[in-house]
Design a protein around this motif. Structure first.
Motif, short mmCIF file in Angstrom:
data_model
loop_
_atom_site.label_atom_id
_atom_site.label_comp_id
_atom_site.label_asym_id
_atom_site.label_seq_id
_atom_site.Cartn_x
_atom_site.Cartn_y
_atom_site.Cartn_z
N PRO A 72 1.90 6.25 5.98
CA PRO A 72 1.09 5.57 7.00
C PRO A 72 0.59 6.52 8.07
CG PRO A 72 3.11 4.34 6.51
CD PRO A 72 3.24 5.67 5.86
N ALA A 73 1.37 7.59 8.35
CA ALA A 73 0.97 8.54 9.39
C ALA A 73 -0.31 9.27 9.01
CB ALA A 73 2.09 9.54 9.63
N HIS A 74 -0.56 9.36 7.73
CA HIS A 74 -1.74 10.08 7.28
C HIS A 74 -2.92 9.15 7.02
CE1 HIS A 74 1.05 13.50 5.70
NE2 HIS A 74 0.75 13.64 6.98
N ALA A 75 -2.64 7.87 6.82
CA ALA A 75 -3.70 6.94 6.44
C ALA A 75 -4.72 6.76 7.56
CB ALA A 75 -3.10 5.60 6.05
N LYS A 76 -4.23 6.55 8.81
CA LYS A 76 -5.10 6.41 9.97
C LYS A 76 -6.14 5.32 9.76
CE LYS A 76 -3.29 9.87 12.29
NZ LYS A 76 -2.55 9.66 13.54
N VAL A 77 -5.70 4.13 9.36
CA VAL A 77 -6.62 3.01 9.20
C VAL A 77 -6.33 1.97 10.27
CG1 VAL A 77 -6.90 3.35 6.72
CG2 VAL A 77 -5.09 1.85 7.56
N ASP A 78 -7.36 1.22 10.66
CA ASP A 78 -7.19 0.19 11.68
C ASP A 78 -6.97 -1.16 11.00
OD1 ASP A 78 -9.64 -0.56 10.70
OD2 ASP A 78 -10.76 -0.09 12.51
N ARG A 79 -7.03 -2.22 11.78
CA ARG A 79 -6.76 -3.55 11.24
C ARG A 79 -7.81 -4.01 10.24
NH1 ARG A 79 -4.77 -6.97 16.61
NH2 ARG A 79 -2.88 -5.73 17.02
N SER A 80 -8.98 -3.43 10.33
CA SER A 80 -10.03 -3.79 9.37
C SER A 80 -9.88 -3.04 8.05
CB SER A 80 -11.41 -3.50 9.97
OG SER A 80 -11.64 -2.10 10.07
N GLY A 81 -8.90 -2.13 8.00
CA GLY A 81 -8.68 -1.36 6.77
C GLY A 81 -9.61 -0.18 6.64
N ARG A 82 -10.15 0.32 7.76
CA ARG A 82 -11.07 1.46 7.73
C ARG A 82 -10.47 2.63 8.51
NH1 ARG A 82 -14.24 -3.12 8.14
NH2 ARG A 82 -15.98 -3.28 6.67
N PHE A 83 -10.89 3.85 8.15
CA PHE A 83 -10.43 5.02 8.88
C PHE A 83 -10.86 4.92 10.34
CE2 PHE A 83 -10.68 7.55 4.70
CZ PHE A 83 -9.33 7.35 4.45
N CYS A 84 -9.97 5.35 11.24
CA CYS A 84 -10.26 5.20 12.66
C CYS A 84 -9.96 6.45 13.48
CB CYS A 84 -9.47 4.02 13.24
SG CYS A 84 -7.67 4.19 13.03
N SER A 85 -9.67 7.59 12.83
CA SER A 85 -9.26 8.79 13.55
C SER A 85 -10.41 9.78 13.74
CB SER A 85 -8.13 9.49 12.80
OG SER A 85 -8.62 10.02 11.58
N PRO A 86 -10.34 10.62 14.78
CA PRO A 86 -11.34 11.69 14.96
C PRO A 86 -11.41 12.62 13.76
CG PRO A 86 -10.10 11.38 16.98
CD PRO A 86 -9.41 10.55 15.94
N ARG A 87 -10.27 12.83 13.09
CA ARG A 87 -10.28 13.69 11.90
C ARG A 87 -11.25 13.14 10.85
NH1 ARG A 87 -6.69 17.04 9.21
NH2 ARG A 87 -6.49 17.95 11.28
N ALA A 88 -11.26 11.82 10.67
CA ALA A 88 -12.18 11.21 9.71
C ALA A 88 -13.62 11.42 10.13
CB ALA A 88 -11.87 9.71 9.58
N ALA A 89 -13.88 11.37 11.44
CA ALA A 89 -15.25 11.59 11.94
C ALA A 89 -15.71 13.01 11.65
CB ALA A 89 -15.31 11.31 13.44
N ARG A 90 -14.82 13.96 11.80
CA ARG A 90 -15.19 15.36 11.52
C ARG A 90 -15.41 15.58 10.02
NH1 ARG A 90 -10.89 15.83 15.42
NH2 ARG A 90 -11.74 16.41 17.48
N GLU A 91 -14.59 14.93 9.21
CA GLU A 91 -14.80 15.04 7.76
C GLU A 91 -16.16 14.47 7.37
OE1 GLU A 91 -11.86 13.39 5.22
OE2 GLU A 91 -10.31 14.84 5.77
N LEU A 92 -16.49 13.31 7.91
CA LEU A 92 -17.77 12.70 7.60
C LEU A 92 -18.92 13.58 8.08
CD1 LEU A 92 -19.50 10.36 6.58
CD2 LEU A 92 -19.12 9.20 8.77
N ALA A 93 -18.81 14.14 9.29
CA ALA A 93 -19.85 15.04 9.80
C ALA A 93 -20.00 16.25 8.90
CB ALA A 93 -19.50 15.46 11.23
N LEU A 94 -18.89 16.76 8.38
CA LEU A 94 -18.96 17.92 7.49
C LEU A 94 -19.68 17.57 6.19
CD1 LEU A 94 -18.24 20.79 6.65
CD2 LEU A 94 -15.98 19.94 5.93
#
Length: 287
Positions: A72-94
């Motif tokens: 769970p520490a790595h999943a970083k999903v919110d209640r909607s079941g979507r990624f919610c961390s800045p790390r995910a934003a950087r991955e998407l930007a990349l």
């Protein structure tokens, strides 16, 4: 049949709202040489290779996902079941930056097009794949195992992890990322586009000569540098955080000594180009 190498262009650094935003390609690097890029729709992840040489000893532990229990520490999903961390934003930007460089299109326009794209008829996305996705899973060297059975098990797990990552990274962004991540990723890409020309000149001075000789083979690494520099200069994120995130992206999606080189380049950038600007801001505000 092997396709011919495409002409290398990058997105225009001009604003995405400009009618001519995609009319002229900008440089990836000053004096860039033409090489074949990696034909990928998403950044690659180096995978561990199982070895069965005798005598066989496990030299490093297998990936954590091999246990079958997602962290769970790595999943970083919110209640909607979507990624919610800045790390995910950087991955998407990349991913968007990488695709924009290969297509020769404006990075912000490409982001908006991906976000607004309609799903193909019959497309189904299993959100359970997000729980198995690990933003902190890094590729490494070969793993030595004791038996052929262990080698086959590790190889099978690697294939499952790769398939899961491919499903997540290729899914429509709105199904994978929450609004915070989408907004942050777009802000990063706007900053990348606006600072592109300035950062190209800096990058050309601080990267090793081998990267200058093969810029197309280093598109991922150069995109990581652009995103990190843009975040430092536009978002006010602490330098150490940005550098650590950039190094982790390089560990995850690049190979060889890229993480070490990116770490050194960004430290040089902070020392020679960021700290001076930061030091001058208080003086200007007092004046």
């Amino acid at each position: 049949m092997e396709a011919a190498a495409p002409a290398i262009r990058t997105f225009s650094p001009s604003s995405s709202s400009s009618p001519s935003a995609g009319s002229r390609p900008s440089r990836l690097l000053a004096g860039a040489a033409s090489r074949r890029p990696r034909a990928l729709t998403a950044p690659p992840r180096p995978r561990a290779v199982a070895s069965s040489r005798a005598p066989l000893v496990v030299s490093s532990p297998p990936p954590s996902a091999a246990s079958g229990t997602p962290s769970p520490a790595h999943a970083k999903v919110d209640r909607s079941g979507r990624f919610c961390s800045p790390r995910a934003a950087r991955e998407l930007a990349l991913m968007i930056s990488y695709a924009a460089c290969l297509e020769g299109t404006d990075v912000v326009r490409l982001f908006d097009r991906r976000i607004s794209a309609r799903r193909e008829p019959g497309f189904v996305f299993d959100k359970a794949s997000l729980l198995s996705y690990n933003h902190m899973s890094f590729g490494g060297g070969p793993l030595e195992v004791g038996t052929e059975e262990e080698a086959e098990k590790l190889t099978s797990q690697n294939e499952k992890d790769s398939a899961n990552e491919a499903e997540v990274l290729s899914a429509p962004p709105k199904l994978v990322y929450n609004n915070f991540v989408l907004r942050l990723s777009r802000e990063l890409l706007v900053a990348v586009a606006s600072g592109w020309d300035k950062h190209v000149e800096i990058i050309d001075k601080i990267i090793p000569q081998t990267w200058k000789d093969e810029p197309v083979a280093r598109i991922l690494e150069l995109c990581i540098l652009h995103i990190a520099m843009a975040e430092m200069t536009s978002k006010g994120t602490p330098h150490k955080v940005v550098i650590n995130e950039a190094v982790d992206l390089a560990k995850r999606f690049c190979d060889g000594g890229a993480p070490r080189v990116i770490n050194g380049c960004l430290r040089t950038f902070v020392k020679d180009h960021v700290t001076i600007a930061d030091a001058s801001q208080p003086a200007e505000s007092k004046a």
